[in-house]
Design an enzyme around this catalytic site. Structure first.
Site, mmCIF file in Angstrom:
data_model
loop_
_atom_site.group_PDB
_atom_site.id
_atom_site.type_symbol
_atom_site.label_atom_id
_atom_site.label_comp_id
_atom_site.label_asym_id
_atom_site.label_seq_id
_atom_site.Cartn_x
_atom_site.Cartn_y
_atom_site.Cartn_z
ATOM 1 C CE1 TYR A 297 -4.293 -1.041 -0.477
ATOM 2 C CE2 TYR A 297 -3.308 -2.995 0.519
ATOM 3 C CZ TYR A 297 -4.326 -2.397 -0.211
ATOM 4 O OH TYR A 297 -5.351 -3.157 -0.688
ATOM 5 C CG ASP B 109 -7.555 7.229 -7.818
ATOM 6 O OD1 ASP B 109 -8.520 7.982 -7.596
ATOM 7 O OD2 ASP B 109 -7.413 6.626 -8.908
ATOM 8 C CG HIS C 262 -14.087 -0.963 -3.932
ATOM 9 N ND1 HIS C 262 -13.813 -1.354 -5.224
ATOM 10 C CD2 HIS C 262 -15.240 -1.597 -3.598
ATOM 11 C CE1 HIS C 262 -14.752 -2.179 -5.642
ATOM 12 N NE2 HIS C 262 -15.638 -2.332 -4.687
ATOM 13 C CB CYS D 162 -3.879 3.005 16.774
ATOM 14 S SG CYS D 162 -5.150 4.049 17.500
ATOM 15 N N GLY E 202 -14.260 3.084 -17.635
ATOM 16 C CA GLY E 202 -13.008 2.433 -17.246
ATOM 17 C C GLY E 202 -13.132 1.400 -16.147
ATOM 18 C CB THR E 203 -15.336 -0.332 -14.225
ATOM 19 O OG1 THR E 203 -15.422 -1.520 -13.424
ATOM 20 C CG2 THR E 203 -16.689 0.002 -14.809
ATOM 21 C CB ALA F 87 -11.590 7.730 -19.536
HETATM 22 P P1 OAD Z 1 -9.964 -3.224 -13.724
HETATM 23 O O1 OAD Z 1 -8.482 -3.163 -13.726
HETATM 24 O O2 OAD Z 1 -10.616 -4.538 -13.464
HETATM 25 O O3 OAD Z 1 -10.525 -2.680 -15.110
HETATM 26 C C1 OAD Z 1 -10.063 -1.486 -15.680
HETATM 27 C C2 OAD Z 1 -10.852 -1.240 -16.932
HETATM 28 O O4 OAD Z 1 -10.448 0.016 -17.467
HETATM 29 C C3 OAD Z 1 -10.649 -2.275 -18.027
HETATM 30 O O5 OAD Z 1 -11.916 -2.689 -18.531
HETATM 31 C C4 OAD Z 1 -9.853 -1.524 -19.110
HETATM 32 O O6 OAD Z 1 -10.193 -1.947 -20.421
HETATM 33 C C5 OAD Z 1 -10.304 -0.092 -18.867
HETATM 34 N N1 OAD Z 1 -9.360 0.958 -19.257
HETATM 35 C C6 OAD Z 1 -8.002 0.961 -19.137
HETATM 36 N N2 OAD Z 1 -7.498 2.136 -19.540
HETATM 37 C C7 OAD Z 1 -8.551 2.914 -19.912
HETATM 38 C C8 OAD Z 1 -8.673 4.246 -20.406
HETATM 39 N N3 OAD Z 1 -7.623 5.037 -20.597
HETATM 40 N N4 OAD Z 1 -9.918 4.712 -20.682
HETATM 41 C C9 OAD Z 1 -11.017 3.907 -20.504
HETATM 42 N N5 OAD Z 1 -10.948 2.654 -20.043
HETATM 43 C C10 OAD Z 1 -9.738 2.153 -19.744
HETATM 44 O O7 OAD Z 1 -10.450 -2.101 -12.679
HETATM 45 P P2 OAD Z 1 -11.871 -1.986 -11.936
HETATM 46 O O8 OAD Z 1 -12.975 -2.359 -12.834
HETATM 47 O O9 OAD Z 1 -11.886 -0.628 -11.324
HETATM 48 O O10 OAD Z 1 -11.315 -3.732 -5.891
HETATM 49 O O11 OAD Z 1 -11.709 -3.074 -10.810
HETATM 50 C C11 OAD Z 1 -12.736 -3.242 -9.899
HETATM 51 C C12 OAD Z 1 -12.171 -3.601 -8.548
HETATM 52 O O12 OAD Z 1 -11.305 -4.733 -8.668
HETATM 53 C C13 OAD Z 1 -11.264 -2.528 -7.947
HETATM 54 O O13 OAD Z 1 -11.966 -1.497 -7.284
HETATM 55 C C14 OAD Z 1 -10.456 -3.331 -6.969
HETATM 56 C C15 OAD Z 1 -10.114 -4.509 -7.865
HETATM 57 O O14 OAD Z 1 -9.756 -5.665 -7.232
HETATM 58 C C16 OAD Z 1 -10.924 -3.599 -4.620
HETATM 59 O O15 OAD Z 1 -9.828 -3.178 -4.318
HETATM 60 C C17 OAD Z 1 -11.957 -4.002 -3.626
#
Ligand code: OAD
Length: 245
Positions: A67, A104, A119, A148, A188-189, A232
């Site tokens: 981290y 972030d 998260h 702490c 971007g997810t 994005a």
């Molecule tokens: P991921 O890393 O799973 O997915 C990122 C997504 O962003 C992918 O679908 C990429 O294609 C897309 N991507 C990458 N660059 C991009 C750009 N410049 N513009 C648009 N899209 C882009 O990330 P999350 O979906 O956020 O959980 O992951 C979900 C959760 O899984 C996170 O919050 C984290 C992780 O484990 C926890 O920490 C609880």
């Protein structure tokens, strides 16, 4: 033929209630690695060894080193055009909420105010013994793991780990906002981590539309009303110019 950008801009322009649902991809252009895909964090490291309560109990120093490393990357990152233009859009609509899976803090840094962090946040820590949450900006963290100031117990990052539940207040608020939205802008997810990934589905279920912005297709793409392939910042900028006209 009407372009996808025009189609998206028209829906957004006519909407009063908008929900933005963001993931790691929105911060990729700010230099923060995503979790999956090329260069993804979970390609390099084993999630269960670094982002789980068991891992923390077994080796808090190792988890904190991970981290601390991520905090240093995030500390250097600035919001990109996508974060910034979304924050400007907040003032253009009756209601625009950002629900993010990111820890972030870049939506806030960009000026957005209506933010729900599903998260957690990497700049906060939690003492489980005292049940207290603190802002914790120290960078790099020293000593590691941090303790702490009240009871001396080892602090943990205030983030959701694998196998843990999300904060139920934040989740319920997010669900309500999503249900009322006329459009969910999903940016971007990978849309595979639940319950977060449920959010745009609620908008759709209540008659709203889904606009997905991603550099590649995801399990949400077939359900989305509009899928725009691209980075994005570029896509949000194109849409922003149309709606600000
Ligand atoms: P991921 O890393 O799973 O997915 C990122 C997504 O962003 C992918 O679908 C990429 O294609 C897309 N991507 C990458 N660059 C991009 C750009 N410049 N513009 C648009 N899209 C882009 O990330 P999350 O979906 O956020 O959980 O992951 C979900 C959760 O899984 C996170 O919050 C984290 C992780 O484990 C926890 O920490 C609880």
């Amino acid at each position: 033929m009407i372009s996808k950008i025009d189609e998206a801009a028209n829906i957004i322009k006519n909407a009063k209630r908008i929900v933005v649902f963001s993931g790691a991809g929105i911060s990729a252009e700010s230099g923060i690695p995503t979790f999956r895909g090329v260069g993804g964090i979970w390609k390099k490291y084993r999630a269960e060894e670094l982002a789980s309560y068991n891992a923390f109990k077994k080796n808090p120093e190792l988890v904190w080193r991970f981290y601390d490393y991520r905090r240093q990357i995030i500390a250097k990152a600035e919001p990109n055009n996508a974060h910034i233009l979304l924050s400007k859009m907040e003032n253009m609509f009756d209601s625009l909420h950002v629900i993010t899976q990111n820890i972030d803090g870049l939506h806030k840094k960009a000026g957005s105010k209506n933010i729900l962090e599903l998260h957690g946040n990497i700049w906060r820590v939690r003492c489980e013994k005292e049940e207290k949450v603190f802002d914790f900006m120290q960078n790099p963290v020293d000593p590691l793991p941090p303790k702490c100031p009240f009871c001396g117990d080892i602090l943990r990052p205030d983030v959701v780990w694998f196998g843990e539940s999300l904060n139920s207040d934040i989740l319920n608020k997010s669900f309500k906002i999503a249900e009322k939205a006329e459009i969910a802008i999903v940016i971007g997810t990978s849309s595979i981590v639940y319950p977060a990934a449920h959010i745009p589905l609620l908008t759709k279920k209540k008659g709203g539309k889904i606009l997905e912005i991603n550099i590649e297709k995801t399990p949400l793409t077939d359900i989305s009303d509009i899928f725009i392939k691209g980075k994005a910042s570029m896509i949000i900028q194109k849409i922003f110019y149309k709606i600000a006209d």
